[in-house]
Design an enzyme around this catalytic site. Sequence first.
Site, PDB file in Angstrom:
ATOM      1  CG  HIS A 192     119.294 -49.874 -77.264  1.00 27.26           C
ATOM      2  ND1 HIS A 192     119.855 -50.678 -76.295  1.00 27.26           N
ATOM      3  CD2 HIS A 192     118.349 -50.628 -77.863  1.00 27.26           C
ATOM      4  CE1 HIS A 192     119.279 -51.864 -76.309  1.00 27.26           C
ATOM      5  NE2 HIS A 192     118.360 -51.860 -77.251  1.00 27.26           N
ATOM      6  CD  GLU A 194     122.418 -48.318 -75.145  1.00 19.80           C
ATOM      7  OE1 GLU A 194     121.465 -47.563 -74.865  1.00 19.80           O
ATOM      8  OE2 GLU A 194     122.292 -49.559 -75.245  1.00 19.80           O
ATOM      9  CB  CYS A 229     115.938 -52.237 -74.733  1.00 19.18           C
ATOM     10  SG  CYS A 229     115.145 -52.925 -76.190  1.00 19.18           S
TER      11      CYS A 229
HETATM   12  N1  GLN Z   1     114.334 -59.019 -75.616  1.00 16.95           N
HETATM   13  C1  GLN Z   1     113.629 -57.779 -75.686  1.00 16.95           C
HETATM   14  C2  GLN Z   1     112.951 -57.578 -77.035  1.00 16.95           C
HETATM   15  O1  GLN Z   1     113.258 -58.246 -77.978  1.00 16.95           O
HETATM   16  C3  GLN Z   1     114.542 -56.619 -75.385  1.00 16.95           C
HETATM   17  C4  GLN Z   1     115.581 -56.388 -76.419  1.00 16.95           C
HETATM   18  C5  GLN Z   1     116.667 -55.467 -75.949  1.00 16.95           C
HETATM   19  O2  GLN Z   1     116.791 -55.197 -74.760  1.00 16.95           O
HETATM   20  N2  GLN Z   1     117.498 -54.999 -76.844  1.00 16.95           N
HETATM   21  O3  GLN Z   1     112.101 -56.734 -77.164  1.00 16.95           O
END
Ligand code: GLN
Length: 604
Positions: free
Chosen positions: A534, A536, A407
Amino acid sequence: MNKGGGMKKMKYVLVTGGVVSGLGKGVTASSIGVLLKACGLRVTSIKIDPYLNTDAGTMSPFEHGEVYVLDDGGEVDLDLGNYERFLDIKLTRDNNITTGKIYQAVIDKERRGDYLGKTVQVVPHITDAIQEWIERVAMIPVDEQPGPADVCVIELGGTIGDIESMPFTEALGQFSYRVGAGNFCLIHVSLVPVLSAVGEQKSKPTQHSVRGLRSLGLTPNILACRSTLALEENVKQKLSQFCHVPAENIITLYDVPNIWHLPSLLRDQKAHGAILGALNLLGVAREPNLKEWTSRAESCDMLLEPVRIAIVGKYTGLSDSYLSLLKALLHASVSLRKKLVVDWVPASDIEDETAKENPDAYKAAWKLLQGADGVLVPGGFGDRGVEGKILAAKYARENRIPFLGICLGMQIAVIEFARSILGLQDANSTEFDPDTTSPCVIFMPEGSKTHFGGTMRLGSRRTYFQVMDCKSAKLYGNRGFVDERHRHRYEVNPDMVSTLEDAGLSFAGKDETGQRMEIVELPNHPYYIGTQFHPEFKSRPGKPSALFLGLIAAACGQLDSLLHAHKIPNGMAKKVSLYQNGNATKFAKIPADGIYSNCNGVHA
Ligand code: GLN
């Protein structure tokens, strides 16, 4: 047991906690679920969090641990992650009840006039709403089989006696009466401390907390006592006498080397017999089969060869902030027979500024980073440590160290590439620099662009592979697409994609519109992958997440043999190189459930 749904009675196991918080109630409740599943029962679960937040989405991971994300986009307590991982199920947002959700439902109903002029009160309206919620959610299938589960494990967060949990304890007391004996089993997790001066196991705190439980209308069937060693017989007798629980229903949760031992620890003390007895299921369930769990737990204890992964993040002070990430790394390491060593690197400590302000911290952080076999930059919000994360990505790219960015970790990898390779010095995300002249990461909400609230892209979304001859596609078993969970607002700027691609960055996975970049890879690097999603959250013991497996394999120099194993089409990989031992490469078959077991005496 339940094949097609129909009319059958749901059985409930309630897990409460006493004396202190942090007893590992969630892991205990999950392990109870595993044990019941091993008896052939289908299990679902509900976590009750007696806080006022409607969900965990607004809670700081530093204070409360990670925000776990479900397929349906629910942002929930991390205990639901334990349930999903232990039971290999997929829960819904409604499987996490909070005080906020219940009150909101009741107040909404009141505003609609559904209470027909009655005074709306905690008892019976809140308590009824809690019971209705539990009965409704328990019926939702979570294991991809038709019809509801056989047993629903309910974990009540907090400690018995907390003001916050009063409406829940009252509701659950009524509930146990309503569903009746034979359908409800209460397991109270408590603490039996040992005072070092006397070395004696103390039963009094548990006695008091059971008294509290009883005064709230709840009668424990089983006591599960946390204690360093097994409970002494006289302590059990005393607890039995004062708490009115048969001695054979008093289980010790003594310290174990890793939490995967818990299901067999419970089985060895015949916890399943006590639970099944209370639920009238003795005739239906079979003897528990925990072979996989036991062998995985034992093999985990025996791992010696370390793999060092540096996690460059913001919340490195509390490991629960990255719980799923740690579990995903662990699942991958265990399946490759490596002992996972995580080095926490506070992202801001590797920034140039720290070199001046706190040279010791700076040196220590860089030393950790440089000692790592692989680098992981996790997700995050807010700009603290972002420049440090960019430096970590640069370090991994330039030094050909295996890298996985998740992310925000992917976003900073793209920013770093734009700065270093395209020479766009002020490349940035508009999250951190709204005025950047090279916005490589921009706000791309799925809904309104002007309205910030509720604009997070949340839950399961599909990623289509654009290139088949790439590491991520191979690791995912050469499937055309994957479904993974998301939690973000910003994304790689589609207008910059072709420039980035021309310079050598490959966007190997995109969404169905081709506008949202999901997977980025550096083809000429040993392992340099970033994902907008994600992965994970869907890793399971015995079913490690593909890209984590790739990271660990690359960090141990085993990626080639792993990819070779995955070359067989449609994810039908039959062999995977488990480990290189001297000059012999051992192979183990992947059974249907994906657990790399000891076909070659690996656990022997
Ligand atoms: N802050 C970033 C976004 O909003 C990444 C979010 C995250 O890593 N979950 O896109």
